[in-house]
Design a protein around this motif. Structure first.
Motif, PDB file in Angstrom:
ATOM      1  N   LYS A  47      -1.485   6.409  -7.101  1.00  0.00           N
ATOM      2  CA  LYS A  47      -2.715   5.839  -6.642  1.00  0.00           C
ATOM      3  C   LYS A  47      -2.585   5.826  -5.022  1.00  0.00           C
ATOM      4  O   LYS A  47      -1.444   5.228  -4.503  1.00  0.00           O
ATOM      5  CB  LYS A  47      -2.933   4.574  -7.046  1.00  0.00           C
ATOM      6  CG  LYS A  47      -3.309   4.628  -8.431  1.00  0.00           C
ATOM      7  CD  LYS A  47      -3.580   3.182  -9.105  1.00  0.00           C
ATOM      8  CE  LYS A  47      -3.846   3.485 -10.590  1.00  0.00           C
ATOM      9  NZ  LYS A  47      -4.140   2.045 -11.240  1.00  0.00           N
ATOM     10  N   PRO A  48      -3.383   6.236  -4.412  1.00  0.00           N
ATOM     11  CA  PRO A  48      -3.298   6.111  -2.749  1.00  0.00           C
ATOM     12  C   PRO A  48      -3.139   4.859  -2.204  1.00  0.00           C
ATOM     13  O   PRO A  48      -2.807   4.476  -1.260  1.00  0.00           O
ATOM     14  CB  PRO A  48      -4.561   6.774  -2.319  1.00  0.00           C
ATOM     15  CG  PRO A  48      -4.904   7.785  -3.438  1.00  0.00           C
ATOM     16  CD  PRO A  48      -4.457   7.297  -4.393  1.00  0.00           C
ATOM     17  N   ALA A  49      -3.885   3.853  -2.905  1.00  0.00           N
ATOM     18  CA  ALA A  49      -3.985   2.524  -2.664  1.00  0.00           C
ATOM     19  C   ALA A  49      -2.765   1.703  -2.775  1.00  0.00           C
ATOM     20  O   ALA A  49      -2.266   0.862  -1.837  1.00  0.00           O
ATOM     21  CB  ALA A  49      -4.850   1.651  -3.627  1.00  0.00           C
ATOM     22  N   PHE A  50      -1.825   2.337  -3.665  1.00  0.00           N
ATOM     23  CA  PHE A  50      -0.670   1.825  -3.725  1.00  0.00           C
ATOM     24  C   PHE A  50       0.379   2.141  -2.544  1.00  0.00           C
ATOM     25  O   PHE A  50       1.027   1.174  -1.944  1.00  0.00           O
ATOM     26  CB  PHE A  50       0.372   2.338  -5.083  1.00  0.00           C
ATOM     27  CG  PHE A  50       1.831   2.116  -4.769  1.00  0.00           C
ATOM     28  CD1 PHE A  50       2.019   0.698  -5.305  1.00  0.00           C
ATOM     29  CD2 PHE A  50       2.673   2.859  -4.390  1.00  0.00           C
ATOM     30  CE1 PHE A  50       3.562   0.375  -5.441  1.00  0.00           C
ATOM     31  CE2 PHE A  50       4.072   2.668  -4.582  1.00  0.00           C
ATOM     32  CZ  PHE A  50       4.437   1.462  -5.150  1.00  0.00           C
ATOM     33  N   TRP A  51       0.264   3.335  -2.015  1.00  0.00           N
ATOM     34  CA  TRP A  51       0.856   3.771  -0.885  1.00  0.00           C
ATOM     35  C   TRP A  51       0.518   3.108   0.415  1.00  0.00           C
ATOM     36  O   TRP A  51       1.135   2.648   1.340  1.00  0.00           O
ATOM     37  CB  TRP A  51       0.778   5.081  -0.470  1.00  0.00           C
ATOM     38  CG  TRP A  51       1.606   5.717  -1.770  1.00  0.00           C
ATOM     39  CD1 TRP A  51       1.119   6.532  -2.734  1.00  0.00           C
ATOM     40  CD2 TRP A  51       3.077   5.834  -2.013  1.00  0.00           C
ATOM     41  NE1 TRP A  51       2.200   6.736  -3.901  1.00  0.00           N
ATOM     42  CE2 TRP A  51       3.287   6.344  -3.307  1.00  0.00           C
ATOM     43  CE3 TRP A  51       4.266   5.132  -1.403  1.00  0.00           C
ATOM     44  CZ2 TRP A  51       4.563   6.241  -3.997  1.00  0.00           C
ATOM     45  CZ3 TRP A  51       5.519   5.246  -1.947  1.00  0.00           C
ATOM     46  CH2 TRP A  51       5.698   5.875  -3.114  1.00  0.00           C
ATOM     47  N   PHE A  52      -0.995   2.772   0.524  1.00  0.00           N
ATOM     48  CA  PHE A  52      -1.316   2.182   1.613  1.00  0.00           C
ATOM     49  C   PHE A  52      -1.066   1.003   1.748  1.00  0.00           C
ATOM     50  O   PHE A  52      -0.687   0.326   2.795  1.00  0.00           O
ATOM     51  CB  PHE A  52      -2.836   2.380   1.504  1.00  0.00           C
ATOM     52  CG  PHE A  52      -3.929   2.096   2.853  1.00  0.00           C
ATOM     53  CD1 PHE A  52      -3.951   3.091   3.758  1.00  0.00           C
ATOM     54  CD2 PHE A  52      -4.125   0.534   3.044  1.00  0.00           C
ATOM     55  CE1 PHE A  52      -4.791   2.536   4.802  1.00  0.00           C
ATOM     56  CE2 PHE A  52      -4.655   0.441   3.955  1.00  0.00           C
ATOM     57  CZ  PHE A  52      -5.228   1.376   5.031  1.00  0.00           C
ATOM     58  N   LEU A  53      -1.155  -0.014   0.499  1.00  0.00           N
ATOM     59  CA  LEU A  53      -0.722  -1.256   0.448  1.00  0.00           C
ATOM     60  C   LEU A  53       1.013  -1.541   0.804  1.00  0.00           C
ATOM     61  O   LEU A  53       1.183  -2.386   1.488  1.00  0.00           O
ATOM     62  CB  LEU A  53      -0.915  -1.977  -0.800  1.00  0.00           C
ATOM     63  CG  LEU A  53      -2.513  -2.103  -1.001  1.00  0.00           C
ATOM     64  CD1 LEU A  53      -2.924  -2.588  -2.334  1.00  0.00           C
ATOM     65  CD2 LEU A  53      -3.120  -3.132  -0.083  1.00  0.00           C
ATOM     66  N   LEU A  54       1.658  -0.517   0.284  1.00  0.00           N
ATOM     67  CA  LEU A  54       2.999  -0.593   0.694  1.00  0.00           C
ATOM     68  C   LEU A  54       3.283  -0.357   2.110  1.00  0.00           C
ATOM     69  O   LEU A  54       4.240  -1.178   2.741  1.00  0.00           O
ATOM     70  CB  LEU A  54       3.702   0.577  -0.254  1.00  0.00           C
ATOM     71  CG  LEU A  54       5.140   0.459  -0.088  1.00  0.00           C
ATOM     72  CD1 LEU A  54       5.813  -0.579  -0.635  1.00  0.00           C
ATOM     73  CD2 LEU A  54       5.852   1.925  -0.718  1.00  0.00           C
ATOM     74  N   GLY A  55       2.652   0.313   2.832  1.00  0.00           N
ATOM     75  CA  GLY A  55       2.537   0.555   4.191  1.00  0.00           C
ATOM     76  C   GLY A  55       2.345  -0.789   4.871  1.00  0.00           C
ATOM     77  O   GLY A  55       3.161  -0.911   5.754  1.00  0.00           O
ATOM     78  N   ILE A  56       1.420  -1.375   4.421  1.00  0.00           N
ATOM     79  CA  ILE A  56       0.843  -2.823   5.118  1.00  0.00           C
ATOM     80  C   ILE A  56       1.955  -3.729   4.883  1.00  0.00           C
ATOM     81  O   ILE A  56       2.254  -4.622   5.927  1.00  0.00           O
ATOM     82  CB  ILE A  56      -0.282  -3.258   4.488  1.00  0.00           C
ATOM     83  CG1 ILE A  56      -1.660  -2.504   4.981  1.00  0.00           C
ATOM     84  CG2 ILE A  56      -0.646  -4.713   4.861  1.00  0.00           C
ATOM     85  CD1 ILE A  56      -2.786  -2.620   4.218  1.00  0.00           C
ATOM     86  N   ILE A  57       2.803  -3.718   3.888  1.00  0.00           N
ATOM     87  CA  ILE A  57       3.760  -4.741   3.397  1.00  0.00           C
ATOM     88  C   ILE A  57       5.008  -4.252   4.408  1.00  0.00           C
ATOM     89  O   ILE A  57       5.835  -5.302   4.983  1.00  0.00           O
ATOM     90  CB  ILE A  57       3.916  -4.935   2.286  1.00  0.00           C
ATOM     91  CG1 ILE A  57       2.755  -5.338   1.364  1.00  0.00           C
ATOM     92  CG2 ILE A  57       5.378  -5.925   1.647  1.00  0.00           C
ATOM     93  CD1 ILE A  57       2.809  -5.346  -0.010  1.00  0.00           C
ATOM     94  N   VAL A  58       5.378  -3.188   4.403  1.00  0.00           N
ATOM     95  CA  VAL A  58       6.720  -2.534   4.695  1.00  0.00           C
ATOM     96  C   VAL A  58       6.736  -2.435   6.478  1.00  0.00           C
ATOM     97  O   VAL A  58       7.911  -2.862   7.004  1.00  0.00           O
ATOM     98  CB  VAL A  58       7.259  -1.178   3.924  1.00  0.00           C
ATOM     99  CG1 VAL A  58       8.350  -0.628   4.994  1.00  0.00           C
ATOM    100  CG2 VAL A  58       7.446  -1.555   2.686  1.00  0.00           C
ATOM    101  N   ILE A  59       5.546  -2.073   6.755  1.00  0.00           N
ATOM    102  CA  ILE A  59       5.734  -1.726   8.415  1.00  0.00           C
ATOM    103  C   ILE A  59       5.876  -2.882   9.156  1.00  0.00           C
ATOM    104  O   ILE A  59       6.787  -3.033  10.421  1.00  0.00           O
ATOM    105  CB  ILE A  59       4.232  -1.106   8.923  1.00  0.00           C
ATOM    106  CG1 ILE A  59       4.325   0.235   8.372  1.00  0.00           C
ATOM    107  CG2 ILE A  59       4.292  -1.072  10.281  1.00  0.00           C
ATOM    108  CD1 ILE A  59       5.599   1.293   8.617  1.00  0.00           C
ATOM    109  N   PRO A  60       5.400  -4.193   8.850  1.00  0.00           N
ATOM    110  CA  PRO A  60       5.757  -5.461   9.572  1.00  0.00           C
ATOM    111  C   PRO A  60       7.373  -5.742   9.711  1.00  0.00           C
ATOM    112  O   PRO A  60       8.041  -6.231  10.568  1.00  0.00           O
ATOM    113  CB  PRO A  60       4.834  -6.565   8.945  1.00  0.00           C
ATOM    114  CG  PRO A  60       3.870  -5.909   8.487  1.00  0.00           C
ATOM    115  CD  PRO A  60       4.399  -4.503   7.881  1.00  0.00           C
TER     116      PRO A  60
END
Length: 139
Positions: A47-60
């Motif tokens: 799911k693309p949503a999983f990877w998008f949300l993972l990026g929002i969490i990991v990048i900070p």
């Protein structure tokens, strides 16, 4: 000037990621909607949503390795839980959140999103006023 540059870069990255998500997946990058997609865990990693949300969490966290932001949180765990529940209720009531309406909807000139974002912002301003000036809490 440094704060302006960081805000400009952050806004640019956010805009590019939202537009990219829309054009690649054909879906609005509303965070509450993406979280809703993850309720059914089958095929989670596809799911693309999983990877998008993972990026929002990991990048900070990655950003924090290079820049030490000064973040002060003056709220108890219970205040954060209640705030999270109220935000969740509000996103269901408003059929979306500030990312879906405020970033994606306004950029598509959606009248519904403009109204919803106006209500979000007005409610937030009134809440800050009441908490700081009527109740007397906060700084």
């Amino acid at each position: 000037m440094h704060d302006f540059v960081l805000a400009f870069l952050g806004g640019t990255l956010l805009g590019v990621s939202v537009v990219g998500y829309l054009y690649i997946n054909g879906k609005i990058a509303g965070i509450s909607g993406m979280i809703g997609q993850l309720v059914h865990p089958e095929g989670l990693f596809q799911k693309p949503a999983f990877w998008f949300l993972l990026g929002i969490i990991v990048i900070p966290f990655i950003y924090g390795l290079f820049v030490q932001p000064e973040i002060v949180l003056n709220a108890s765990v219970w205040q954060l839980i209640v705030a999270g529940l109220l935000v969740g209720f509000g996103t269901r009531l408003g059929s979306g959140c500030t990312s879906g309406h405020g970033i994606c909807g306004i950029s598509r000139l959606s009248k519904r999103s403009m109204l919803a974002t106006g209500v979000f912002m007005l409610t937030g301003a009134m809440t800050v006023f009441v908490v700081r000036h009527v109740v007397g809490a906060g700084a």
